[in-house]
Design a protein around this motif. Structure first.
Motif, PDB file in Angstrom:
ATOM      1  N   MET A   1       0.820  -1.207   0.000  1.00  0.00           N
ATOM      2  CA  MET A   1       0.000   0.000   0.000  1.00  0.00           C
ATOM      3  C   MET A   1       0.853   1.256   0.000  1.00  0.00           C
ATOM      4  N   ASP A   2       2.099   1.057   0.438  1.00  0.00           N
ATOM      5  CA  ASP A   2       2.936   2.213   0.716  1.00  0.00           C
ATOM      6  C   ASP A   2       2.972   3.249  -0.385  1.00  0.00           C
ATOM      7  N   LYS A   3       3.205   2.778  -1.582  1.00  0.00           N
ATOM      8  CA  LYS A   3       3.394   3.729  -2.657  1.00  0.00           C
ATOM      9  C   LYS A   3       2.121   4.514  -2.962  1.00  0.00           C
ATOM     10  N   ASN A   4       1.062   3.771  -3.089  1.00  0.00           N
ATOM     11  CA  ASN A   4      -0.216   4.433  -3.364  1.00  0.00           C
ATOM     12  C   ASN A   4      -0.632   5.333  -2.214  1.00  0.00           C
ATOM     13  N   PHE A   5      -0.387   4.799  -1.060  1.00  0.00           N
ATOM     14  CA  PHE A   5      -0.743   5.564   0.131  1.00  0.00           C
ATOM     15  C   PHE A   5       0.021   6.886   0.165  1.00  0.00           C
ATOM     16  N   GLU A   6       1.330   6.744  -0.101  1.00  0.00           N
ATOM     17  CA  GLU A   6       2.173   7.933  -0.057  1.00  0.00           C
ATOM     18  C   GLU A   6       1.690   8.968  -1.064  1.00  0.00           C
ATOM     19  N   LYS A   7       1.396   8.452  -2.263  1.00  0.00           N
ATOM     20  CA  LYS A   7       0.949   9.348  -3.322  1.00  0.00           C
ATOM     21  C   LYS A   7      -0.356  10.036  -2.959  1.00  0.00           C
ATOM     22  N   ALA A   8      -1.247   9.225  -2.465  1.00  0.00           N
ATOM     23  CA  ALA A   8      -2.569   9.763  -2.105  1.00  0.00           C
ATOM     24  C   ALA A   8      -2.462  10.782  -0.984  1.00  0.00           C
ATOM     25  N   LEU A   9      -1.649  10.427   0.001  1.00  0.00           N
ATOM     26  CA  LEU A   9      -1.488  11.336   1.143  1.00  0.00           C
ATOM     27  C   LEU A   9      -0.843  12.635   0.693  1.00  0.00           C
ATOM     28  N   ARG A  10       0.169  12.480  -0.143  1.00  0.00           N
ATOM     29  CA  ARG A  10       0.863  13.668  -0.627  1.00  0.00           C
ATOM     30  C   ARG A  10      -0.096  14.571  -1.373  1.00  0.00           C
ATOM     31  N   LYS A  11      -0.896  13.908  -2.197  1.00  0.00           N
ATOM     32  CA  LYS A  11      -1.839  14.672  -3.022  1.00  0.00           C
ATOM     33  C   LYS A  11      -2.820  15.442  -2.133  1.00  0.00           C
ATOM     34  N   SER A  12      -3.350  14.772  -1.162  1.00  0.00           N
ATOM     35  CA  SER A  12      -4.352  15.463  -0.341  1.00  0.00           C
ATOM     36  C   SER A  12      -3.709  16.504   0.579  1.00  0.00           C
ATOM     37  N   LEU A  13      -2.523  16.187   1.025  1.00  0.00           N
ATOM     38  CA  LEU A  13      -1.873  17.182   1.893  1.00  0.00           C
ATOM     39  C   LEU A  13      -1.387  18.390   1.095  1.00  0.00           C
ATOM     40  N   ASP A  14      -1.027  18.131  -0.152  1.00  0.00           N
ATOM     41  CA  ASP A  14      -0.593  19.237  -0.997  1.00  0.00           C
ATOM     42  C   ASP A  14      -1.687  20.285  -1.119  1.00  0.00           C
ATOM     43  N   GLU A  15      -2.882  19.798  -1.066  1.00  0.00           N
ATOM     44  CA  GLU A  15      -3.999  20.729  -1.198  1.00  0.00           C
ATOM     45  C   GLU A  15      -4.145  21.629   0.023  1.00  0.00           C
ATOM     46  N   ILE A  16      -3.571  21.150   1.076  1.00  0.00           N
ATOM     47  CA  ILE A  16      -3.691  21.962   2.295  1.00  0.00           C
ATOM     48  C   ILE A  16      -2.592  23.008   2.330  1.00  0.00           C
ATOM     49  N   ARG A  17      -3.050  24.209   2.328  1.00  0.00           N
ATOM     50  CA  ARG A  17      -2.084  25.314   2.345  1.00  0.00           C
ATOM     51  C   ARG A  17      -2.527  26.304   3.394  1.00  0.00           C
ATOM     52  N   ALA A  18      -1.545  27.026   3.832  1.00  0.00           N
ATOM     53  CA  ALA A  18      -1.889  28.066   4.796  1.00  0.00           C
ATOM     54  C   ALA A  18      -2.718  29.116   4.084  1.00  0.00           C
ATOM     55  N   GLU A  19      -3.864  29.402   4.620  1.00  0.00           N
ATOM     56  CA  GLU A  19      -4.749  30.367   3.987  1.00  0.00           C
ATOM     57  C   GLU A  19      -4.082  31.741   4.008  1.00  0.00           C
ATOM     58  N   GLU A  20      -4.324  32.498   2.956  1.00  0.00           N
ATOM     59  CA  GLU A  20      -3.744  33.838   2.866  1.00  0.00           C
ATOM     60  C   GLU A  20      -4.094  34.661   4.113  1.00  0.00           C
ATOM     61  N   LYS A  21      -5.363  34.520   4.492  1.00  0.00           N
ATOM     62  CA  LYS A  21      -5.853  35.275   5.636  1.00  0.00           C
ATOM     63  C   LYS A  21      -5.052  34.916   6.895  1.00  0.00           C
ATOM     64  N   LEU A  22      -4.815  33.636   7.029  1.00  0.00           N
ATOM     65  CA  LEU A  22      -4.065  33.158   8.201  1.00  0.00           C
ATOM     66  C   LEU A  22      -2.657  33.748   8.207  1.00  0.00           C
ATOM     67  N   LYS A  23      -2.046  33.719   7.032  1.00  0.00           N
ATOM     68  CA  LYS A  23      -0.677  34.243   6.944  1.00  0.00           C
ATOM     69  C   LYS A  23      -0.650  35.734   7.258  1.00  0.00           C
ATOM     70  N   VAL A  24      -1.600  36.426   6.667  1.00  0.00           N
ATOM     71  CA  VAL A  24      -1.643  37.872   6.879  1.00  0.00           C
ATOM     72  C   VAL A  24      -1.827  38.180   8.359  1.00  0.00           C
ATOM     73  N   ARG A  25      -2.740  37.441   8.969  1.00  0.00           N
ATOM     74  CA  ARG A  25      -2.995  37.707  10.385  1.00  0.00           C
ATOM     75  C   ARG A  25      -1.802  37.347  11.251  1.00  0.00           C
ATOM     76  N   THR A  26      -1.131  36.281  10.869  1.00  0.00           N
ATOM     77  CA  THR A  26       0.066  35.912  11.623  1.00  0.00           C
ATOM     78  C   THR A  26       1.137  36.988  11.485  1.00  0.00           C
ATOM     79  N   LYS A  27       1.270  37.461  10.253  1.00  0.00           N
ATOM     80  CA  LYS A  27       2.283  38.507  10.031  1.00  0.00           C
ATOM     81  C   LYS A  27       1.952  39.774  10.816  1.00  0.00           C
ATOM     82  N   GLU A  28       0.670  40.088  10.801  1.00  0.00           N
ATOM     83  CA  GLU A  28       0.252  41.260  11.569  1.00  0.00           C
ATOM     84  C   GLU A  28       0.594  41.098  13.041  1.00  0.00           C
TER      85      GLU A  28
END
Lengths: 265, 161
Positions: A1-28
């Motif tokens: 499962m490892d390979k598929n799992f890794e790919k799938a996990l990577r794909k879904s995690l790649d979609e997770i990004r720090a929201e612009e709003k979050l970054k801006v607020r953190t910077k503030e």
């Protein structure tokens, strides 16, 4: 499962990004914190400022003290008896009167914080003083200072101020004499005259002299002296004095006019 | 104390990583924001320089993991559920999470980080041990067990072995 799992996990995690709003607020937030931290570092600054303020206070208090402490005295006795306190910057910081005439004269004069030579000039040009001098009064100026050099320097200046005045004598005294004079309630000029007179007549008391003008005291001294050898003119202008014929008594270290005698201080 | 530019750079560079770790552990935006603030403030306040970018990233990851752990550990949190959480939870996690991600999120806390670090960030067990301050063998054990759990879970959904 490892390979598929890794790919799938990577794909879904790649979609997770720090929201612009979050970054801006953190910077503030961070910039606020950085700014605040800069401010927070101020206690040190504030402490330094406080210390500086304290130092300034102490220094200025010290400065005021230095300024207001007389290091030399110029005693002026005609009949009015006055004493100027001179600070180390050659300014008149105190004017003390030793009799009622002196009190009146002191009130007429506005010489506080003036340079002492100017103060003296103003005093001499004062109407009251002029009248006294014109009436043949005798004026004694006594300089007292702990520092001999300063004392002679002041004396020199005082003498240059009083040149042209015939019946003014200048002396120097030391602080001890000043203190003794003050404890006797006399200005130093008068006190010295008292000492002089006491030498000739031990029965003289301070109270006897307190209300006498310098002219009267001088006359008294001269009356004792008159049996002594007529002194020379010493080239001064004392001769012009009325009454006492400018008799000086060198024995008592006393001179008229420009005659200047450094006393044994 | 780092400059504001430095701080902004770090937020841009490591924001996604921090966000992912938060995503694995936390369920609401408010907590994530807390973590962001904690992590990057620590970064800003850190005086010692980093040896290299890898070192910096590893440091960020460790701080984030610890911050999440601290947040989850706090007494108040363990006993209460905030209203915000309840409201946000309903739409916080997008529905289109893959089964794989769902499976990872369903893992017990201690397995999440090794899995994330190993499969996503590509760290070796040894590196993960360094980052998480765990014995390398412990990391191996954690990974193995996590894999088993994932397998069990995912086999119910996909046929992939």
């Amino acid at each position: 499962m490892d390979k598929n799992f890794e790919k799938a996990l990577r794909k879904s995690l790649d979609e997770i990004r720090a929201e612009e709003k979050l970054k801006v607020r953190t910077k503030e937030y961070l910039s606020q914190q950085i700014y605040q931290n800069k401010r927070r570092s101020r206690p040190a600054l504030r402490a330094a400022a406080a210390a500086a303020a304290c130092l300034l206070t102490v220094l200025s208090a010290g400065g005021v003290w230095l300024y207001l402490t007389p290091t030399a005295y110029i005693s002026i006795d005609i009949n009015p008896s006055l004493e100027f306190g001179i600070n180390r910057f050659d300014r008149v910081v105190s004017v003390e009167s030793f009799n009622d005439d002196g009190q009146d004269l002191a009130e007429q004069l506005d010489i506080r914080y003036m340079d002492y030579s100017n103060a003296l000039e103003q005093l001499l040009s004062e109407q009251t003083v002029q009248t006294y001098l014109a009436d043949g009064a005798f004026m004694s100026v006594t300089v007292a200072c702990n520092d001999d050099e300063k004392s002679s320097q002041i004396l020199e200046n005082v003498e240059s101020c009083t040149t042209g005045q015939s019946n003014i004598s200048c002396h120097s005294a030391n602080m001890e004499e000043i203190n003794e004079a003050h404890s006797a309630g006399l200005s130093v000029g008068k006190y010295r005259a008292y000492l002089e007179l006491k030498e000739l007549d031990p029965s003289v008391t301070i109270d006897d002299l307190r209300d006498l003008s310098m002219r009267e005291i001088r006359d008294l001294i001269n009356s004792y002296d008159s049996r002594d050898t007529e002194s020379d003119d010493t080239g001064n202008s004392a001769k012009e004095n009325t009454g006492s014929d400018g008799i000086t008594n060198q024995k008592h270290h006393h001179g008229y006019g420009r005659g200047r005698h450094k006393e044994e201080n | 104390m780092r400059s504001e530019e430095d701080a902004n750079r770090a937020v841009d560079l490591y924001g996604d990583t921090v966000r992912r770790i938060c995503m694995i552990h936390l369920k609401n935006m408010a907590d994530t924001e807390d973590i962001f603030q904690t992590v990057f403030l620590k970064y800003v306040l850190r005086a010692a320089p980093f040896d290299n970018p890898e070192h910096e990233k590893a440091w960020i990851i460790r701080v984030t993991v610890n911050a999440c752990k601290d947040l989850l550990k706090s007494f108040f949190r363990t006993r209460t559920v905030s209203l915000e959480t309840l409201i946000e939870r309903s739409h916080e996690i997008p529905e289109d999470h893959s089964d794989v991600l769902e499976a990872v999120l369903a893992l017990p806390e201690k397995y999440k980080d090794p899995i994330y670090l190993h499969y996503y960030e590509g760290y070796t067990a040894e590196e993960i041990g360094q980052i998480l301050h765990k014995n390398t063998n412990t990391v191996y054990t954690l990974l193995t067990r996590a894999r088993q759990m994932l397998k069990t879970r995912l086999e119910g959904v996909t046929e992939d072995g």
